[in-house]
Design a protein around this motif. Structure first.
Motif, PDB file in Angstrom:
ATOM      1  N   ARG A 233      -4.604   3.277 -13.819  1.00  0.00           N
ATOM      2  CA  ARG A 233      -3.225   3.383 -13.332  1.00  0.00           C
ATOM      3  C   ARG A 233      -2.193   3.310 -14.449  1.00  0.00           C
ATOM      4  O   ARG A 233      -1.006   3.406 -14.206  1.00  0.00           O
ATOM      5  CB  ARG A 233      -2.970   2.298 -12.300  1.00  0.00           C
ATOM      6  CG  ARG A 233      -3.843   2.530 -11.050  1.00  0.00           C
ATOM      7  CD  ARG A 233      -3.517   1.636  -9.925  1.00  0.00           C
ATOM      8  NE  ARG A 233      -2.183   1.948  -9.460  1.00  0.00           N
ATOM      9  CZ  ARG A 233      -1.423   1.112  -8.794  1.00  0.00           C
ATOM     10  NH1 ARG A 233      -1.877  -0.088  -8.511  1.00  0.00           N
ATOM     11  NH2 ARG A 233      -0.225   1.451  -8.408  1.00  0.00           N
TER      12      ARG A 233
ATOM     13  N   LYS B 218       0.844  -1.209   0.000  1.00  0.00           N
ATOM     14  CA  LYS B 218       0.000   0.000   0.000  1.00  0.00           C
ATOM     15  C   LYS B 218       0.875   1.254   0.000  1.00  0.00           C
ATOM     16  O   LYS B 218       0.618   2.194  -0.750  1.00  0.00           O
ATOM     17  CB  LYS B 218      -0.925  -0.007   1.210  1.00  0.00           C
ATOM     18  CG  LYS B 218      -1.873   1.163   1.245  1.00  0.00           C
ATOM     19  CD  LYS B 218      -2.825   1.072   2.415  1.00  0.00           C
ATOM     20  CE  LYS B 218      -3.805   2.243   2.388  1.00  0.00           C
ATOM     21  NZ  LYS B 218      -4.747   2.164   3.513  1.00  0.00           N
ATOM     22  N   THR B 219       1.918   1.252   0.814  1.00  0.00           N
ATOM     23  CA  THR B 219       2.810   2.407   0.917  1.00  0.00           C
ATOM     24  C   THR B 219       3.458   2.740  -0.416  1.00  0.00           C
ATOM     25  O   THR B 219       3.616   3.913  -0.755  1.00  0.00           O
ATOM     26  CB  THR B 219       3.900   2.155   1.982  1.00  0.00           C
ATOM     27  OG1 THR B 219       3.264   1.988   3.248  1.00  0.00           O
ATOM     28  CG2 THR B 219       4.900   3.285   2.058  1.00  0.00           C
TER      29      THR B 219
ATOM     30  N   ALA C 115       5.258  -1.210 -12.459  1.00  0.00           N
ATOM     31  CA  ALA C 115       4.461  -0.017 -12.188  1.00  0.00           C
ATOM     32  C   ALA C 115       4.887   1.059 -13.171  1.00  0.00           C
ATOM     33  O   ALA C 115       6.081   1.205 -13.459  1.00  0.00           O
ATOM     34  CB  ALA C 115       4.673   0.453 -10.752  1.00  0.00           C
TER      35      ALA C 115
ATOM     36  N   ASP D 275       2.214   2.098  -3.301  1.00  0.00           N
ATOM     37  CA  ASP D 275       1.134   2.265  -4.281  1.00  0.00           C
ATOM     38  C   ASP D 275       1.023   1.092  -5.250  1.00  0.00           C
ATOM     39  O   ASP D 275       0.822   1.269  -6.445  1.00  0.00           O
ATOM     40  CB  ASP D 275       1.297   3.583  -5.044  1.00  0.00           C
ATOM     41  CG  ASP D 275       0.000   4.032  -5.714  1.00  0.00           C
ATOM     42  OD1 ASP D 275      -1.086   3.703  -5.195  1.00  0.00           O
ATOM     43  OD2 ASP D 275       0.076   4.705  -6.759  1.00  0.00           O
TER      44      ASP D 275
END
Length: 140
Positions: A136, A22-23, A105, A25
């Motif tokens: 995203r 989560k941190t 990502a 992303d």
């Protein structure tokens, strides 16, 4: 800093795994979902600073010629110490002489290029939450 690297899923704080993802992303789920995914993986790598989990990665593989890397993450305050490279090296060593795919990502492609990866021309994906993946920047 004295980092410890292990491949053992026993004793992993799965809430920390979810929190780290989560941190940074990345996709994250309930701790028990991460536990199931990592335990079912061909290769797992965890990096600790003392007792603190600071990074990890995993690969699924047939153990013969195909593998895929997932969930390669390092806490932001530990980035820049080559931990991501160490994790990737350990994961790639774990899958041996396999073809390896992953999706990076958006914006992180350069890191994976340094690990020997190239962009795919014909890669495709089918996602449970295609709307999020499109938003995203992972898919068209």
């Amino acid at each position: 800093m004295d980092f410890r690297i292990t491949n053992d899923c026993e004793g992993v704080d799965w809430q920390a795994v979810a929190d780290i993802l989560k941190t940074v992303d990345m996709a994250h789920y309930a701790p028990e979902v991460h536990a199931k995914a990592f335990r079912a993986s061909h290769t797992t790598v965890f990096v600790y600073d003392g007792d603190r989990l600071v990074g990890f990665g995993r690969a699924i593989s047939d153990g013969a010629y195909q593998a895929a890397v997932y969930d390669c993450a390092v806490l932001p305050e530990y980035q820049g110490h080559k931990l991501g490279s160490r994790i990737m090296s350990a994961v790639l060593d774990g899958v041996g002489n396999c073809n390896v795919i992953l999706y990076a990502a958006p914006g992180k492609e350069g890191f994976y290029r340094k690990q020997g990866f190239s962009l795919l021309k014909t890669g495709m994906g089918r996602f449970v939450r295609a709307d999020i993946m499109r938003e995203r920047g992972f898919i068209e």
